[in-house]
Each structure stands twice: as C-alpha cells, then as structure tokens.
Design an enzyme around this catalytic site. Sequence first.
Site, PDB file in Angstrom:
ATOM      1  N   LYS A 174       0.877  -1.183   0.000  1.00  0.00           N
ATOM      2  CA  LYS A 174       0.000   0.000   0.000  1.00  0.00           C
ATOM      3  C   LYS A 174       0.908   1.225   0.000  1.00  0.00           C
ATOM      4  O   LYS A 174       1.197   1.808   1.057  1.00  0.00           O
ATOM      5  CB  LYS A 174      -0.929  -0.041   1.226  1.00  0.00           C
ATOM      6  CG  LYS A 174      -2.109   0.915   1.121  1.00  0.00           C
ATOM      7  CD  LYS A 174      -3.112   0.640   2.223  1.00  0.00           C
ATOM      8  CE  LYS A 174      -4.145   1.734   2.350  1.00  0.00           C
ATOM      9  NZ  LYS A 174      -5.103   1.818   1.247  1.00  0.00           N
TER      10      LYS A 174
HETATM   11  C1  LIG Z   1      -6.604   0.080  -4.212  1.00  0.00           C
HETATM   12  C2  LIG Z   1      -7.315  -0.484  -3.035  1.00  0.00           C
HETATM   13  N1  LIG Z   1      -7.812  -1.724  -3.105  1.00  0.00           N
HETATM   14  C3  LIG Z   1      -8.473  -2.290  -2.078  1.00  0.00           C
HETATM   15  C4  LIG Z   1      -8.662  -1.601  -0.890  1.00  0.00           C
HETATM   16  C5  LIG Z   1      -9.381  -2.245   0.245  1.00  0.00           C
HETATM   17  O1  LIG Z   1      -8.460  -2.621   1.243  1.00  0.00           O
HETATM   18  P1  LIG Z   1      -8.884  -2.641   2.765  1.00  0.00           P
HETATM   19  O2  LIG Z   1     -10.101  -3.494   2.855  1.00  0.00           O
HETATM   20  O3  LIG Z   1      -7.730  -3.228   3.478  1.00  0.00           O
HETATM   21  O4  LIG Z   1      -9.160  -1.241   3.163  1.00  0.00           O
HETATM   22  C6  LIG Z   1      -8.161  -0.296  -0.778  1.00  0.00           C
HETATM   23  C7  LIG Z   1      -8.331   0.458   0.461  1.00  0.00           C
HETATM   24  O5  LIG Z   1      -7.451   0.635   1.201  1.00  0.00           O
HETATM   25  C8  LIG Z   1      -7.471   0.260  -1.860  1.00  0.00           C
HETATM   26  O6  LIG Z   1      -6.974   1.506  -1.783  1.00  0.00           O
END
Ligand SMILES: Cc1ncc(COP(=O)(O)O)c(C=O)c1O
Length: 358
Positions: A174
């Site tokens: 991330k």
């Molecule tokens: C690109 C992306 N995909 C998926 C998610 C979903 O991830 P999470 O459920 O850990 O927030 C997020 C959010 O953070 C995201 O930015």
Amino acid sequence: MFSKDGNQKDIKTPRIVDVVWHDGEFIKWNDAKVHVMSHVLHYGSSIFEGIRCYSTKQGPAIFRLREHIQRFLNSAKIYRMDHAWTMDELCTASIELVKRSGMDQCYLRPILFRSLDEEHPAFGVNPFPNPLACYIGAWDWGKYLGDEAIEQGVDVCVSTWNRLTPNSMPAMAKSGANYMNSQLIKMEALLNGFAEGIALDDRGYVSEGSGENIFLVTGDVVLTPPLSSSILPGITRDSVIQICQELGITIKERTIQRAALYVADELFFSGTAAEVTPIRSVDRITVGQGGRGPITEKIQKLFFEITKGEHPAPGEWLTYIREQKPAAADNNGFSAAKIGKDDSDTAPILSFQTAAQD
Ligand SMILES: Cc1ncc(COP(=O)(O)O)c(C=O)c1O
C-alpha cells in the site's frame, strides 16, 4: 476540461483529531509538517494504512488493527524502508491516538515516508540517504461513497486505465505512489458521472476499484479476483471471505472477465473506507435488479454487526480502546504497552498476505 461537478463530488470537511503521533511522540496537528524538498513529495516514497475505529456499546474499537499494521510492515519491507517500529509500538500508538481523540469513531492513517535530512540534503531518486518519518493522523470519516450508497448502491464504470502490473509497481504494497494510478481511475469515473471506476489488470481481467476490492455474486456463489490480478490484499476483502464462510456461502477466488460484471446477479465493493457497498450498474448496464442484492445485504448486515460489536467476529477483530491498559508513559507521553493476542511481532499468515494462484 474539468467540470465543476467532478471537482466538488468528494469534498466534505472531516472532523480532525488535533494531535498526530510522530515517531514516538504526540504533536499538534498544526506542527505535523514536512519540507517541500522531501523525497516523498518528488518520488512518491511513502507507504501507509487506512484503519477504521468503530463506535460500539463498549466504546470505540479499532477494526483488525494488527492485520493493518502487519500490512504496513509488509509494505515497508517491500520498499526496503529500514525503520525500527514494531507491531506492538504501532498498535499502541494507534490506540493512544484514539484515546486522545476523544472520538467514538474515527479513521486512522499511519504513514511512513522518506523525508529530508536538512543538514545533509539529498535530492536524487536513490532513497537510501533520506531519513524515514512515521506519523499517524486521524479524522472522522463518514460513508466514503455517500450515505445512500450503502443501501442503494453506486453507479460505476470500467476504467480505460489498467491496474499496475505485478513487475512494475507491486499492488500488494500500500504505497502512496500506487494511488497516482488510483487517481487516474477515480478522476475519469467522476468526470464521466460515475461514483467509482473498476480497473482491469494488464491481461484484461477485473482487478479492483480505485480504493476498493470487488466481489461478484452469481447464483449462490461469491467470486473475487485473486491477488495475481494486481489487487491490494484488502483486509475488508479478507473479512468478507471469512463472513461468507461463517454464513455458509460458497466463496472462490477466480479471474473475472469484464463481461461477467454485466451479467452478474450482484456486485459489491469492499474496503476500509467503502466498507461493503453494493454496485447497481456498470457502464450504465444494470446489475441484477439494480440495487442491493440479497446476498450482498446478508454479508453487509453481518459486517456491520461485527464492526459494531453486536455479533462475535470470526477472530479477534476488534481492539476495544477502553480495555487497553494505560501503560507507563515515557517522557513523550508515549506508552509502550503490549496489546493484542500475543507478544510476538509476527502475526499469523492470513489470506491477504500471499499472492494466491487463480
Ligand atoms: C486500491 C485499493 N484496493 C483495495 C482496498 C481495500 O483494502 P482494505 O479493505 O484493506 O481497506 C483499498 C483500500 O485501502 C485500496 O486503496
């Protein structure tokens, strides 16, 4: 070129927490500043997390804190960010921040980035000479895709932008830089009158939204793209998978073709910000009956019950703030209490941590 409407859509003034955790101490929101020549501003060298703290009858509770911090540590490792923070220290910092916020619910944003050593500045791409800085900020964030979206669903499009290729920018980290791709997807969607865009991977299979994972319901089976479709290993995605298992709903990781979105019975997004949000149309083609389908509703209902502490979670998903012992504070008022299920820095291997095969 830019319609006023498209620019205004996301604008809401959040209630912010006026303290920020910075490398072991709490500072005022107004003092949380960086130099404009910091490496991160020029080369995108940050990794971060987004974590929700929910209001429950037993007070505020952080949702899947250790799993979020584990992903944060994984992202830092991928980008060779050699920091000294441990799982327990970052969890404790997050808990302390919620305590100090006085808020019942909020959204936490840990971030680690390459900054600037003002005495020995370095301006090249090479990130190694630049010091790391770690912060956690927080604010109150409502429903990311709008209040009505939770019931009525959102209208989305398939983006002309592809998601990242696995050997260019790793989607499983991330990182701040990945969100330049997300911004292209989001801006295009907003300017064309959609709430969100769905990106395909470099092979043309469905990947994810700009800030959400995606699920498709066909008959009584729920499908979601695997990690090899260049998705972020979402923690809400992992929660939805476990919720399906608890509800006895068949859930499979599968590569999904774009056209399958149009003929799905139901579609929904999952994410920390978006939570569980139904999709009612894709490229102006109505999904199912157009609105929240029955399986999405079942999953969404249990998700919200768990996050409110009204239904037991399949694991230790809620960290109740009031139950956390106030540990002896150091000079900065930062406590180093251990929290969570064990004292180790190693969380169990979870389904969102490895790139599953199709
Ligand atoms: C690109 C992306 N995909 C998926 C998610 C979903 O991830 P999470 O459920 O850990 O927030 C997020 C959010 O953070 C995201 O930015």
